[in-house]
Design a protein around this motif. Sequence first.
Motif, PDB file in Angstrom:
ATOM      1  N   GLU A 295      76.460 113.867 -31.350  1.00 38.93           N
ATOM      2  CA  GLU A 295      77.598 113.152 -31.927  1.00 38.93           C
ATOM      3  C   GLU A 295      77.612 113.195 -33.456  1.00 38.93           C
ATOM      4  O   GLU A 295      77.645 112.155 -34.123  1.00 38.93           O
ATOM      5  CB  GLU A 295      77.606 111.700 -31.416  1.00 38.93           C
ATOM      6  N   GLY A 314      65.892 104.272 -27.890  1.00 39.18           N
ATOM      7  CA  GLY A 314      67.314 104.224 -27.557  1.00 39.18           C
ATOM      8  C   GLY A 314      68.131 104.874 -28.656  1.00 39.18           C
ATOM      9  O   GLY A 314      67.619 105.169 -29.731  1.00 39.18           O
ATOM     10  N   PRO A 315      69.418 105.113 -28.389  1.00 42.98           N
ATOM     11  CA  PRO A 315      70.243 105.748 -29.409  1.00 42.98           C
ATOM     12  C   PRO A 315      70.478 104.855 -30.627  1.00 42.98           C
ATOM     13  O   PRO A 315      70.754 103.675 -30.480  1.00 42.98           O
ATOM     14  CB  PRO A 315      71.563 106.014 -28.671  1.00 42.98           C
ATOM     15  N   PHE A 332      70.151  99.073 -37.120  1.00 37.59           N
ATOM     16  CA  PHE A 332      68.911  98.418 -36.725  1.00 37.59           C
ATOM     17  C   PHE A 332      69.144  97.284 -35.735  1.00 37.59           C
ATOM     18  O   PHE A 332      68.212  96.769 -35.149  1.00 37.59           O
ATOM     19  CB  PHE A 332      68.181  97.874 -37.960  1.00 37.59           C
ATOM     20  N   ASN A 335      69.699  97.725 -29.282  1.00 34.78           N
ATOM     21  CA  ASN A 335      68.984  98.917 -28.838  1.00 34.78           C
ATOM     22  C   ASN A 335      69.910 100.047 -28.418  1.00 34.78           C
ATOM     23  O   ASN A 335      69.480 101.017 -27.798  1.00 34.78           O
ATOM     24  CB  ASN A 335      68.026  98.565 -27.692  1.00 34.78           C
ATOM     25  N   TYR A 336      71.210  99.916 -28.706  1.00 35.35           N
ATOM     26  CA  TYR A 336      72.113 101.015 -28.368  1.00 35.35           C
ATOM     27  C   TYR A 336      73.236 101.063 -29.403  1.00 35.35           C
ATOM     28  O   TYR A 336      74.137 100.218 -29.395  1.00 35.35           O
ATOM     29  CB  TYR A 336      72.702 100.813 -26.959  1.00 35.35           C
ATOM     30  N   ALA A 338      75.786 104.099 -31.005  1.00 32.91           N
ATOM     31  CA  ALA A 338      76.073 105.520 -30.829  1.00 32.91           C
ATOM     32  C   ALA A 338      77.478 105.883 -31.285  1.00 32.91           C
ATOM     33  O   ALA A 338      78.340 105.034 -31.457  1.00 32.91           O
ATOM     34  CB  ALA A 338      75.895 105.906 -29.356  1.00 32.91           C
ATOM     35  N   ARG A 339      77.674 107.182 -31.463  1.00 27.54           N
ATOM     36  CA  ARG A 339      78.956 107.811 -31.790  1.00 27.54           C
ATOM     37  C   ARG A 339      79.666 107.117 -32.954  1.00 27.54           C
ATOM     38  O   ARG A 339      80.703 106.487 -32.790  1.00 27.54           O
ATOM     39  CB  ARG A 339      79.885 107.836 -30.581  1.00 27.54           C
ATOM     40  N   VAL A 352      79.722 102.547 -31.266  1.00 26.46           N
ATOM     41  CA  VAL A 352      79.553 101.819 -30.015  1.00 26.46           C
ATOM     42  C   VAL A 352      78.242 101.042 -30.095  1.00 26.46           C
ATOM     43  O   VAL A 352      77.194 101.605 -30.414  1.00 26.46           O
ATOM     44  CB  VAL A 352      79.524 102.803 -28.829  1.00 26.46           C
ATOM     45  N   GLN A 354      75.778  98.067 -28.230  1.00 27.73           N
ATOM     46  CA  GLN A 354      75.526  97.275 -27.032  1.00 27.73           C
ATOM     47  C   GLN A 354      74.932  95.933 -27.404  1.00 27.73           C
ATOM     48  O   GLN A 354      73.981  95.856 -28.188  1.00 27.73           O
ATOM     49  CB  GLN A 354      74.561  98.021 -26.109  1.00 27.73           C
ATOM     50  N   PHE A 359      79.107  96.846 -23.924  1.00 30.07           N
ATOM     51  CA  PHE A 359      79.342  97.856 -24.958  1.00 30.07           C
ATOM     52  C   PHE A 359      80.629  97.558 -25.726  1.00 30.07           C
ATOM     53  O   PHE A 359      81.712  97.581 -25.166  1.00 30.07           O
ATOM     54  CB  PHE A 359      79.409  99.240 -24.313  1.00 30.07           C
ATOM     55  N   LEU A 379      83.438  97.770 -21.765  1.00 33.52           N
ATOM     56  CA  LEU A 379      82.961  99.155 -21.717  1.00 33.52           C
ATOM     57  C   LEU A 379      83.680  99.995 -22.756  1.00 33.52           C
ATOM     58  O   LEU A 379      84.306 101.002 -22.450  1.00 33.52           O
ATOM     59  CB  LEU A 379      83.189  99.745 -20.317  1.00 33.52           C
ATOM     60  N   GLU A 381      84.311 102.494 -25.852  1.00 32.48           N
ATOM     61  CA  GLU A 381      83.659 103.657 -26.468  1.00 32.48           C
ATOM     62  C   GLU A 381      84.650 104.483 -27.279  1.00 32.48           C
ATOM     63  O   GLU A 381      85.831 104.163 -27.332  1.00 32.48           O
ATOM     64  CB  GLU A 381      82.963 104.515 -25.402  1.00 32.48           C
TER      65      GLU A 381
END
Lengths: 435, 187, 254
Positions: A295, A314-315, A332, A335-336, A338-339, A352, A354, A359, A379, A381
């Motif tokens: 990504e 995780g990401p 930081f 734990n998720y 992304a993108r 995104v 979590q 999400f 959900l 994204e």
Amino acid sequence: MPFKKWIKAAAFTLLCVTQQAVADLTIEITQGNDRATPVAVVPFAWLGQSPLPEDVAQIVSDDLERSGLIRPLSRSDMLSLPSQKSEIYFRDWSLLKQDYLLIGQVRPSVSPGVLTIQFELYDVVRQTRVLGEVISGKVSELRSRAHYISDKVFEHLTGIEGAFSTRLAYVTMRKDEAGQNKYELKVADADGRREKSILTTYKPILSPSWSPDAQHLAYVSFETGRPGIFIQNVYSGKRRQLTAFKGLNGAPSWSPDGEKLAVVLSKDGNPELYVIDLNTYKMKRLTKHYAIDTEPEWSPDGERIMFTSSRSGGPQIYQLDLVSGETERLTFEGNYNARARFSPDGTEIYFVHQKDGIFHIAAQELANNRLRILTQTPLDESPSVSPNGSMLIYATQEGSRGYLGAVSVNGQIRYRLPSQRADVREPAWSPFLTN
Amino acid sequence: MEFKKYSKTLFFGATLAVLAGCGGNDAVTQDDVNASTDGQVQPVITSDGSNGDSAVNGEQLGQEAQNLQDQASSAIAALPEVETVYFDFDTSVIRDDSREVLDLHVAYLNANPAQNVVLEGHADERGTREYNNALGERRGNAVKNYFMVQGVSADRIEVISYGEEKPAVIGHNNAAWSKNRRVEIKY
Amino acid sequence: MSIPFRNALKVLPLMAASFSLQAATLFTDENAPVLGAEPPVAVQPAPQNTANAQLLLQIQQLQQEMQMLRNVVEQQQQMISQLQKDGRDRYLDADRRLSDLSKQVSDLRDNKVVASEPDDSSSVLPVVSGTAKEAYQSAYALVKQQKFDQAISAYQGFIKNYPDSSLLPNAYYWLGELYMVKNLTQEAERVFLTVVETYPKSRKVPDASYKLGLVYARYGQMDKAKAQMNEVKKQFPKSTASKLADQFLDAQQK
């Protein structure tokens, strides 16, 4: 205080004036702004013969309302319908608590099929004209001209460049008559109208990414049975396959100068970032780690690439400085993450995030790492930023149906673009159109 | 046309792996170098001379024969019944409870050297699509590596990731998600 | 498609490539002599394949462990740099407060009574939050640089952003001064009246009262102006404003 009744959950549907195919996406405003500027957008007078296929003032009114920063007056509340200055009774409009008044005329021009549109914006309190222009266009270009007017009015009233004349790309998926999953890559106006399918396949399509000139889309298609990166001209439909490596071919992202494409390939065993020069087709690998790197997103200045990496489990979002070669972790919290996508000025990122297993789309200021969660659905994204930096469009779900949601970057304004017939996903907001 | 020319450039210099398939020693050495620079493990077996290979092979062959006996001749021809293994959220680590299933597939593949296999990696719908594509591939590769270290050659194994695009079970709950984080072993 | 793909197969995962050699040789070399009776096998009775699988799983585990540790290191790195920044900010803040205080002390010692000079406000007024004070000072800096338009917006912004600040009457006062400079007499009157009526205890009241007199003079209402000046002299006899009012009245006599 006034017009409280208007506020919030003022769901409305765009009506199709013509016989064109019914647009796939509709817009429902779910949350507006209490302090929006009241503006009366009076129906434009039509000085020609046969009825026009589009209601220009309605398009402008809908655009402005969707921004959340402007609150157009309902037509049924208007006491008069002026189309030129001599017909304006300012007192009427101030009684209706309107700050501004937009009027206009459409008339046939000397050349056949071409229309002249005149519009004027008045400051009701000062009783002065603050904006006005005469533009022209073919009948088929009425929607574009209306969005142009919206852009001008919006910029005058908010100081923010309007992004109504931009486009959205997205992917739809639905079962066809035979029960097969049919995927389509589509392009529509920012208001979801004039939707056009530019690719139909029975294999997944992902990650459409606009070229900076808004002429091309790079995307991932599984049409050959494996993922490949394709580049397609949105207008001519001409396309070519750029990559067919073994393993992943994914997440294309254009450099701001349009000369390069950052992609993800796993040809060397792990998902790594590469940059492909679109003139020479030379490739350069940017990352080398046994974890997932994917990504990529170029910074607006083209000097950094932000990406998702699982190198710390995780990401999380990392940023690679293309000049110094140094990699820095940006997120930081949780734990998720992304993108990520940059704001057009590069000061914020949207991604995104979590939280408690849910999400959301979150924003983070890069100067102080302050995180704020922008969306409320579970959900969410694929955030994509409007080129003026004021709105985000993202994919979310309700029941089993995927749809697109939009939220302002301050979280105050929301609307949704659901489709009646298909799952909608992977939205990408185009840059400003240059032509 | 444009693309073909391009792909040639891209693949130029990548001839080593084919050599590896033919059993050339040079290829092994070359790959070993790559392996260490990549932060990957050194292969368990290294060859340092012309007859080093055969010693290893002999050992392998003996092991193979033993495996076949263990499986009993009836199992050799039969495809293993279970062809899906599952994973935990956001990991590609092979679970202990998957090893039995995978071992059966290893035995089948080793008994049928002409048989190729496709490993389809999948993820659940949560999180981003591209990350899930990568995750699906890592799951496929985890199974591939497991097969390889037990004697199945890499050129018989293809990994394809569909990410979250092809769920086995439709649903937005843990039950559905746990069934969708999987690798399907397809012949 | 088929050509590039076959080629692409060559670029295999690194472990894969090395093991593929082993496997390929294994199956193409069925007649190779069994050399297994040699010491290597005796020394290593465990089946090679199982050992490989074990190693693979151990590597997986190690990688996971590494990632976990990396995460901890990165988190701590971030925390450390945050702490460093906080520490630095705190030091700078304390340093600024101290130097402000020592300046106030020396100002008090030098002047005894604080004159209503332009820059008195910061030294006279008590505890003001750092940001409000900074905003006020930067607005005032614009006055000093004679950037009047910018100063006006800066004070307007200050009034809007810090409605609870103790510097508010001062901000109104300076806004009035700026309006006077820009000949926006009515606006000036409005804000001077705000100072006098809303903040009767403010140190700016004498000055604002005097300025109101000047406002009336500008309107040409000379009687009202004189009355206002006399009121200033009566109410604030010892103030600078009183002296200025005297000068005004004197000038009118001539």
